[in-house]
Scaffold this active site. Sequence first.
Site, mmCIF file in Angstrom:
data_model
loop_
_atom_site.group_PDB
_atom_site.id
_atom_site.type_symbol
_atom_site.label_atom_id
_atom_site.label_comp_id
_atom_site.label_asym_id
_atom_site.label_seq_id
_atom_site.Cartn_x
_atom_site.Cartn_y
_atom_site.Cartn_z
ATOM 1 N N GLN A 126 -27.572 -44.824 -4.641
ATOM 2 C CA GLN A 126 -26.644 -44.811 -3.512
ATOM 3 C C GLN A 126 -25.482 -45.772 -3.692
ATOM 4 O O GLN A 126 -24.488 -45.700 -2.959
ATOM 5 C CB GLN A 126 -27.375 -45.142 -2.219
ATOM 6 C CG GLN A 126 -27.855 -46.581 -2.121
ATOM 7 C CD GLN A 126 -28.739 -46.816 -0.923
ATOM 8 O OE1 GLN A 126 -29.875 -46.324 -0.863
ATOM 9 N NE2 GLN A 126 -28.237 -47.570 0.046
ATOM 10 N N CYS A 132 -28.702 -44.573 2.456
ATOM 11 C CA CYS A 132 -30.077 -44.200 2.102
ATOM 12 C C CYS A 132 -30.577 -43.035 2.939
ATOM 13 O O CYS A 132 -31.337 -42.193 2.465
ATOM 14 C CB CYS A 132 -31.005 -45.395 2.255
ATOM 15 S SG CYS A 132 -31.096 -46.048 3.940
ATOM 16 N N HIS A 271 -34.655 -48.770 6.364
ATOM 17 C CA HIS A 271 -34.341 -48.129 5.088
ATOM 18 C C HIS A 271 -35.060 -46.788 5.005
ATOM 19 O O HIS A 271 -36.225 -46.673 5.407
ATOM 20 C CB HIS A 271 -34.778 -49.042 3.942
ATOM 21 C CG HIS A 271 -34.396 -48.556 2.578
ATOM 22 N ND1 HIS A 271 -33.106 -48.183 2.249
ATOM 23 C CD2 HIS A 271 -35.137 -48.389 1.440
ATOM 24 C CE1 HIS A 271 -33.072 -47.809 0.984
ATOM 25 N NE2 HIS A 271 -34.287 -47.914 0.471
ATOM 26 N N ASN A 292 -37.176 -44.049 -4.187
ATOM 27 C CA ASN A 292 -36.067 -44.806 -3.611
ATOM 28 C C ASN A 292 -34.736 -44.248 -4.122
ATOM 29 O O ASN A 292 -34.720 -43.336 -4.963
ATOM 30 C CB ASN A 292 -36.215 -46.291 -3.976
ATOM 31 C CG ASN A 292 -35.515 -47.214 -2.995
ATOM 32 O OD1 ASN A 292 -34.764 -46.777 -2.126
ATOM 33 N ND2 ASN A 292 -35.749 -48.512 -3.130
#
Length: 325
Positions: A126, A132, A271, A292
Amino acid sequence: MKSLALILCGLAAAVATPEWENFKATYEKSYANPLEEHYRLSVFLDKLKFIEEHNELYKRGEKTYYLKINKYSDLTHEEFLAMMTGGVQRKTEKPVPRDTKKQPTKTQLSHVDWREKGAVNPVKDQGQCGSCWAFSAVSSLESFHFIETGELVSLSEQNLVDCSTDYGNYGCGGGWPFQAYQYIMDNNGIDTEESYPYLAVDDTCHFDPANVGATVREYVKLPVDDEHALQEAVQEKGPVSVCIDASQESFGSYGGGVYYEPNCDSYISNHAVNVVGFGVEDSGDEYWIVRNSWGPSWGEEGYIKMARNKDNNCAIATFAVYPVL
């Protein structure tokens, strides 16, 4: 009198370590001036001390995960949170206690990994943008589209960053995956990554219906604080978008092992990530396989194993949602 720059160069040289030089070379770090480099060196050394002290506990079996230096190790914890997390912080109330003896409706497996089925794209990055939420929404949608059609398409996070502000998202300032899905539903689709590439900045919306790569018919929110429901959804449906508490300093430096953090909050998240599977270590520690969006150099090639069935640690099952095509 020596100039400030020369003094600071001397200071930096006096305290610089091989780890610092290796860090700069590995991640191609450069700084605007000696003052900035000296400050970043001091931040790095503090981070290195924190990592080394934690890893001593890991070696003694007092921690289930270890930490490592990564490309963010010259950022303070506050800078890191502001730059790399992008879920608009949200808290939910703890649900009314439910019958903990309730059995899952499906036979639950001990191991599921959608990467093994070819349903997950390579880890993305990102960048210095709190997007995110867009990466989380897109990642699950890419997988569900593959499960439905057999085609693994890379979809456009930038499309969501630029175009879904009317749905309560703030581009690089944060957002929520379910609001991204609502936009895609109302918009009749989301463009492909190839046609609408990621820029890591807020830009004007230029969605083109001719370049739609996937659509969403509806989305399903899972029950709050229900890891059984999350496991069943991952097993039976596909990778699920989740919003977690990534506010602990240890999270940013995660290197491997099963991340169990007792200081995490179970009902506040900041997140967004994706649960692409689950498993059990030889030690018996159960974990979620979490994708992630900080690039493949972070964690375990971009992934983290997060504690499973540990009282909803780090809010893993508090804000879970998946798309329906």
